[in-house]
Design an enzyme around this catalytic site. Structure first.
Site, PDB file in Angstrom:
ATOM      1  N   LYS A 130      13.960  11.547   9.333  1.00  0.00           N
ATOM      2  CA  LYS A 130      14.436  10.320   9.580  1.00  0.00           C
ATOM      3  C   LYS A 130      15.838  10.153   8.862  1.00  0.00           C
ATOM      4  O   LYS A 130      16.538   9.249   9.489  1.00  0.00           O
ATOM      5  CB  LYS A 130      13.347   9.449   8.875  1.00  0.00           C
ATOM      6  CG  LYS A 130      13.413   7.828   9.127  1.00  0.00           C
ATOM      7  CD  LYS A 130      12.272   7.243   8.500  1.00  0.00           C
ATOM      8  CE  LYS A 130      11.064   6.906   9.391  1.00  0.00           C
ATOM      9  NZ  LYS A 130      10.125   5.788   8.659  1.00  0.00           N
ATOM     10  N   THR A 161       2.546  -3.854   0.411  1.00  0.00           N
ATOM     11  CA  THR A 161       1.154  -4.486   0.230  1.00  0.00           C
ATOM     12  C   THR A 161       0.200  -3.806  -0.330  1.00  0.00           C
ATOM     13  O   THR A 161      -0.354  -2.910   0.190  1.00  0.00           O
ATOM     14  CB  THR A 161       0.762  -5.177   1.727  1.00  0.00           C
ATOM     15  OG1 THR A 161       1.883  -5.896   2.490  1.00  0.00           O
ATOM     16  CG2 THR A 161      -0.396  -5.983   1.498  1.00  0.00           C
ATOM     17  N   LEU A 219       8.392 -10.294   5.774  1.00  0.00           N
ATOM     18  CA  LEU A 219       9.161 -10.140   7.112  1.00  0.00           C
ATOM     19  C   LEU A 219       8.295  -9.973   8.232  1.00  0.00           C
ATOM     20  O   LEU A 219       7.178  -9.387   8.161  1.00  0.00           O
ATOM     21  CB  LEU A 219      10.342  -9.274   7.041  1.00  0.00           C
ATOM     22  CG  LEU A 219      10.281  -7.662   6.875  1.00  0.00           C
ATOM     23  CD1 LEU A 219       9.335  -6.938   8.031  1.00  0.00           C
ATOM     24  CD2 LEU A 219      11.325  -7.376   6.348  1.00  0.00           C
ATOM     25  N   ARG A 220       8.551 -10.453   9.625  1.00  0.00           N
ATOM     26  CA  ARG A 220       7.975 -10.122  10.790  1.00  0.00           C
ATOM     27  C   ARG A 220       8.764  -9.253  11.622  1.00  0.00           C
ATOM     28  O   ARG A 220       9.982  -9.380  11.972  1.00  0.00           O
ATOM     29  CB  ARG A 220       7.630 -11.305  11.505  1.00  0.00           C
ATOM     30  CG  ARG A 220       6.594 -12.508  11.131  1.00  0.00           C
ATOM     31  CD  ARG A 220       6.991 -13.576  11.768  1.00  0.00           C
ATOM     32  NE  ARG A 220       8.251 -14.394  11.669  1.00  0.00           N
ATOM     33  CZ  ARG A 220       8.740 -15.344  12.505  1.00  0.00           C
ATOM     34  NH1 ARG A 220       7.988 -15.984  13.234  1.00  0.00           N
ATOM     35  NH2 ARG A 220      10.210 -15.589  11.922  1.00  0.00           N
ATOM     36  N   LYS A 257       0.076 -12.042  -0.850  1.00  0.00           N
ATOM     37  CA  LYS A 257       0.618 -11.448   0.414  1.00  0.00           C
ATOM     38  C   LYS A 257      -0.794 -11.322   1.204  1.00  0.00           C
ATOM     39  O   LYS A 257      -1.013 -11.361   2.472  1.00  0.00           O
ATOM     40  CB  LYS A 257       1.078 -10.123   0.022  1.00  0.00           C
ATOM     41  CG  LYS A 257       1.115  -9.232   1.131  1.00  0.00           C
ATOM     42  CD  LYS A 257       2.276  -9.807   2.261  1.00  0.00           C
ATOM     43  CE  LYS A 257       2.391  -8.949   3.321  1.00  0.00           C
ATOM     44  NZ  LYS A 257       3.110  -9.401   4.279  1.00  0.00           N
ATOM     45  N   ALA A 296      -3.129 -18.710  22.082  1.00  0.00           N
ATOM     46  CA  ALA A 296      -4.148 -17.605  22.494  1.00  0.00           C
ATOM     47  C   ALA A 296      -3.514 -16.409  23.084  1.00  0.00           C
ATOM     48  O   ALA A 296      -2.370 -16.530  23.580  1.00  0.00           O
ATOM     49  CB  ALA A 296      -5.084 -18.312  23.337  1.00  0.00           C
ATOM     50  N   CYS A 326       0.066  -4.850  10.002  1.00  0.00           N
ATOM     51  CA  CYS A 326      -0.481  -5.601   9.030  1.00  0.00           C
ATOM     52  C   CYS A 326      -1.731  -6.153   9.013  1.00  0.00           C
ATOM     53  O   CYS A 326      -2.761  -5.804   8.133  1.00  0.00           O
ATOM     54  CB  CYS A 326       0.613  -6.556   8.416  1.00  0.00           C
ATOM     55  SG  CYS A 326       2.141  -5.838   8.075  1.00  0.00           S
ATOM     56  N   ARG A 337       1.538   0.197  16.426  1.00  0.00           N
ATOM     57  CA  ARG A 337       0.203   0.353  15.529  1.00  0.00           C
ATOM     58  C   ARG A 337      -0.832  -0.927  15.912  1.00  0.00           C
ATOM     59  O   ARG A 337      -0.411  -1.980  16.085  1.00  0.00           O
ATOM     60  CB  ARG A 337       0.636   0.185  14.067  1.00  0.00           C
ATOM     61  CG  ARG A 337       1.255   1.539  13.559  1.00  0.00           C
ATOM     62  CD  ARG A 337       1.746   1.510  12.181  1.00  0.00           C
ATOM     63  NE  ARG A 337       3.086   0.769  12.015  1.00  0.00           N
ATOM     64  CZ  ARG A 337       3.813   0.722  10.972  1.00  0.00           C
ATOM     65  NH1 ARG A 337       3.359   1.331   9.785  1.00  0.00           N
ATOM     66  NH2 ARG A 337       4.867   0.245  11.010  1.00  0.00           N
TER      67      ARG A 337
HETATM   68  N1  LIG Z   1       5.697  -3.570   9.106  1.00  0.00           N
HETATM   69  C1  LIG Z   1       5.842  -4.809   8.668  1.00  0.00           C
HETATM   70  O1  LIG Z   1       5.991  -5.854   9.262  1.00  0.00           O
HETATM   71  C2  LIG Z   1       5.427  -5.372   7.123  1.00  0.00           C
HETATM   72  C3  LIG Z   1       5.640  -6.400   6.714  1.00  0.00           C
HETATM   73  C4  LIG Z   1       5.534  -6.821   5.373  1.00  0.00           C
HETATM   74  C5  LIG Z   1       4.805  -5.898   4.528  1.00  0.00           C
HETATM   75  N2  LIG Z   1       4.611  -4.639   5.082  1.00  0.00           N
HETATM   76  C6  LIG Z   1       4.255  -3.580   4.009  1.00  0.00           C
HETATM   77  O2  LIG Z   1       5.112  -2.861   3.712  1.00  0.00           O
HETATM   78  C7  LIG Z   1       4.841  -1.489   3.404  1.00  0.00           C
HETATM   79  C8  LIG Z   1       5.372  -0.423   4.339  1.00  0.00           C
HETATM   80  O3  LIG Z   1       5.280  -0.958   5.778  1.00  0.00           O
HETATM   81  P1  LIG Z   1       6.326  -0.248   6.903  1.00  0.00           P
HETATM   82  O4  LIG Z   1       5.810  -0.937   8.039  1.00  0.00           O
HETATM   83  O5  LIG Z   1       7.579  -0.180   6.583  1.00  0.00           O
HETATM   84  O6  LIG Z   1       5.605   1.234   6.650  1.00  0.00           O
HETATM   85  P2  LIG Z   1       6.320   2.634   7.645  1.00  0.00           P
HETATM   86  O7  LIG Z   1       5.237   3.292   7.824  1.00  0.00           O
HETATM   87  O8  LIG Z   1       7.366   2.168   8.925  1.00  0.00           O
HETATM   88  O9  LIG Z   1       7.291   3.306   6.646  1.00  0.00           O
HETATM   89  C9  LIG Z   1       6.839   3.752   5.395  1.00  0.00           C
HETATM   90  C10 LIG Z   1       7.840   5.123   4.972  1.00  0.00           C
HETATM   91  O10 LIG Z   1       7.651   5.464   3.772  1.00  0.00           O
HETATM   92  C11 LIG Z   1       7.734   6.860   3.746  1.00  0.00           C
HETATM   93  N3  LIG Z   1       7.061   7.385   2.537  1.00  0.00           N
HETATM   94  C12 LIG Z   1       5.448   7.742   2.405  1.00  0.00           C
HETATM   95  N4  LIG Z   1       5.156   8.351   1.380  1.00  0.00           N
HETATM   96  C13 LIG Z   1       6.513   8.432   0.712  1.00  0.00           C
HETATM   97  C14 LIG Z   1       6.864   8.959  -0.445  1.00  0.00           C
HETATM   98  N5  LIG Z   1       5.998   9.587  -1.267  1.00  0.00           N
HETATM   99  N6  LIG Z   1       8.078   9.089  -1.149  1.00  0.00           N
HETATM  100  C15 LIG Z   1       8.942   8.496  -0.043  1.00  0.00           C
HETATM  101  N7  LIG Z   1       8.764   8.110   1.099  1.00  0.00           N
HETATM  102  C16 LIG Z   1       7.737   8.083   1.321  1.00  0.00           C
HETATM  103  C17 LIG Z   1       7.186   7.375   4.982  1.00  0.00           C
HETATM  104  O11 LIG Z   1       7.687   8.449   5.279  1.00  0.00           O
HETATM  105  C18 LIG Z   1       7.736   6.084   6.083  1.00  0.00           C
HETATM  106  O12 LIG Z   1       8.951   6.432   6.620  1.00  0.00           O
HETATM  107  C19 LIG Z   1       3.135  -1.355   3.740  1.00  0.00           C
HETATM  108  O13 LIG Z   1       2.481  -1.735   2.526  1.00  0.00           O
HETATM  109  C20 LIG Z   1       2.991  -2.528   4.654  1.00  0.00           C
HETATM  110  O14 LIG Z   1       1.721  -3.218   4.738  1.00  0.00           O
HETATM  111  C21 LIG Z   1       4.913  -4.121   6.212  1.00  0.00           C
END
Ligand SMILES: NC(=O)c1ccc[n+]([C@@H]2O[C@H](COP(=O)([O-])OP(=O)(O)OC[C@H]3O[C@@H](n4cnc5c(N)ncnc54)[C@H](O)[C@@H]3O)[C@@H](O)[C@H]2O)c1
Length: 432
Positions: free
Chosen positions: A35, A122, A153-154, A207, A255, A263, A331
């Site tokens: 990545k 989260t 964020l959405r 959250k 609906a 999430c 997802r």
């Molecule tokens: N996706 C959303 O819309 C959204 C919105 C609000 C909050 N969140 C929360 O934010 C968090 C992240 O969500 P996301 O959708 O960005 O996840 P994601 O899976 O897209 O990204 C997570 C990243 O973390 C990396 N990672 C994992 N372990 C690691 C480590 N030990 N060191 C460094 N990098 C590491 C992974 O390789 C991956 O690239 C979650 O807790 C999620 O619930 C997500």
């Protein structure tokens, strides 16, 4: 300020880029070397409107860099954001925090000076306390503060949501950390956002309760849609009539095929599991989870009913595969619960998705990706409008269904049933 985002996924990459855009020096780091390599070659790993251009601009101006050396990135930074995934632990439905604690241990080894450690992931209430405990044993004896700053964020609207959010929630008991966090967010707060400072535990819980409430709204309107279908009422009118009441609000009252994404499904399960640990029964959220799981069964039955139970060897076309428009995120997409049972009943699936073919659907036999709507629908017996992408909003359905006995099942209520009837199209929506 010097920031480091650990985890360069949907949250880390978007928020890191937006922080860089308001003048900070940001390193986005990740254990996924591929990545980081791609990002360094200008390849953006996710589809998010506007992100590509913003990333490139900030790289050019030297404020945004990418590194697979997580330890070095931590050392160089004043504020470290934890943005790693917190998926469902399949054994007990709790949030799986192994990534978060791995990162906390890594920070512990690289805490070379005072830093603010911010959880954007989260995480269940009291996770900040546990991170603090880990960091207390750091070999440099450095001071630090652990702050909760949940992300709202959405996907699909992520940049806008980050830059002009409704609120920024910061949870900390440290005055010093609060002052720094407030100044970090100042350009954003100055615009519209309300800065809400609270305790760390409260921020963590806000959250989960926000997501559980939004999931409740969606499930509520979906169940009402079921009632509308048998009582001759249009769910769209119910949504408008209810939404005009400012106590209720019109958003999240549409609906559809049920909530999905990265999430709501995991966060509703996690908050119920967490509450159980405290011997509290969140019965409403538990019902929401059941209702949403049941949604795919209801939709499957509806598909079978409108196909008169004849799906064997029929071609069913899905327009859109992602859980919502303007994202490539698969997802918990509702189609993942509809396609497998349809295949096992002998249906052949075609799909077109604007963000390209999906690895989640590659493993199935009898599922084909088409490059455009026309090819995907050419031989279809049933067209399912699954995702509300803009490009599905002005389809010439009369032309697409010409000379064929095609049925259209619009899971997003994009089209008018009256117009469809006038054009002689066999058309079904949700709750109408
Ligand atoms: N996706 C959303 O819309 C959204 C919105 C609000 C909050 N969140 C929360 O934010 C968090 C992240 O969500 P996301 O959708 O960005 O996840 P994601 O899976 O897209 O990204 C997570 C990243 O973390 C990396 N990672 C994992 N372990 C690691 C480590 N030990 N060191 C460094 N990098 C590491 C992974 O390789 C991956 O690239 C979650 O807790 C999620 O619930 C997500």
């Amino acid at each position: 300020m010097k920031l480091c985002m650990i985890g360069t996924g949907y949250v880390g990459l978007v928020s890191g880029t937006c922080f860089a855009d308001i003048g900070n020096d940001v390193i986005c780091t990740d254990v996924d070397k591929n990545k980081i390599q791609n990002l360094n070659s200008g390849i953006i790993p996710i589809y998010e409107p506007g992100l590509d251009e913003m990333v490139k601009r900030n790289i050019k101006q030297g404020r945004l860099t990418f590194s697979d050396d997580v330890s070095k990135s931590i050392k160089k930074s004043d504020i470290v954001f934890i943005c790693v995934g917190t998926p469902t632990n399949k054994n007990n439905n709790a949030a799986d925090l192994k990534n978060v604690f791995k990162v906390a241990n890594n920070i512990k080894s690289n805490l070379n000076k005072y830093k603010i450690i911010v959880t954007k992931s989260t995480v269940p209430v009291t996770t900040g306390d546990k991170i603090e405990k880990i960091l207390k044993k750091n070999k440099f004896n450095s001071k630090f503060d652990v702050v909760s700053n949940p992300e709202f964020l959405r996907e699909g609207e992520a940049i806008r949501d980050f830059v002009v959010p409704d609120r920024v929630v910061v949870g900390t008991e440290s005055k010093k950390a609060l002052k720094i966090m407030r100044s970090l967010y100042l350009p954003i707060i100055k615009k519209t956002a309300r800065f809400f400072a609270t305790s760390r535990r409260c921020a963590e819980l806000i959250k989960y309760t926000s997501n559980a409430f939004l999931a409740t709204k969606i499930s509520f309107i979906n169940e009402v849609a079921n009632l509308c279908e048998v009582s001759g009422v249009n769910i769209e009118d119910i949504s408008i009539g209810m939404g005009l009441d400012q106590r209720i609000g019109e958003r999240f009252l549409r609906a559809g095929p049920g909530y999905g994404g990265s999430c709501f499904p995991k966060d509703t399960k996690a908050i119920v599991t967490l509450a159980k640990k405290f011997k509290i029964n969140l019965s409403i959220v538990s019902s929401v989870i059941k209702s949403n799981e049941n949604r795919s069964k209801i939709l499957l039955n509806r598909i079978l009913k409108i196909s008169k139970n004849k799906v064997k060897n029929k071609i069913i076309t899905f327009l859109g595969a992602t859980f919502k428009a303007n994202t490539d995120d698969m997802r918990e997409s509702p189609c993942l619960k509809l396609i497998p049972p349809l295949i096992s009943k002998g249906a052949k699936i075609n799909y077109y998705e604007p963000t390209g073919p999906k690895k989640e659907l590659k493993k199935f036999k009898n599922v084909n990706f088409s490059n455009n709507v026309l090819d995907a629908t050419k031989k279809a017996d049933l067209i399912i409008i699954h995702t509300e992408w803009n490009e599905f909003k002005q389809l010439n359905l009369k032309k697409l269904t010409k000379n064929k006995n095609v049925i259209v099942y619009d899971m997003r209520n994009i089209y008018s049933p009256e117009k469809m009837k006038k054009n002689g199209i066999k058309y079904y929506g949700i709750g109408r």
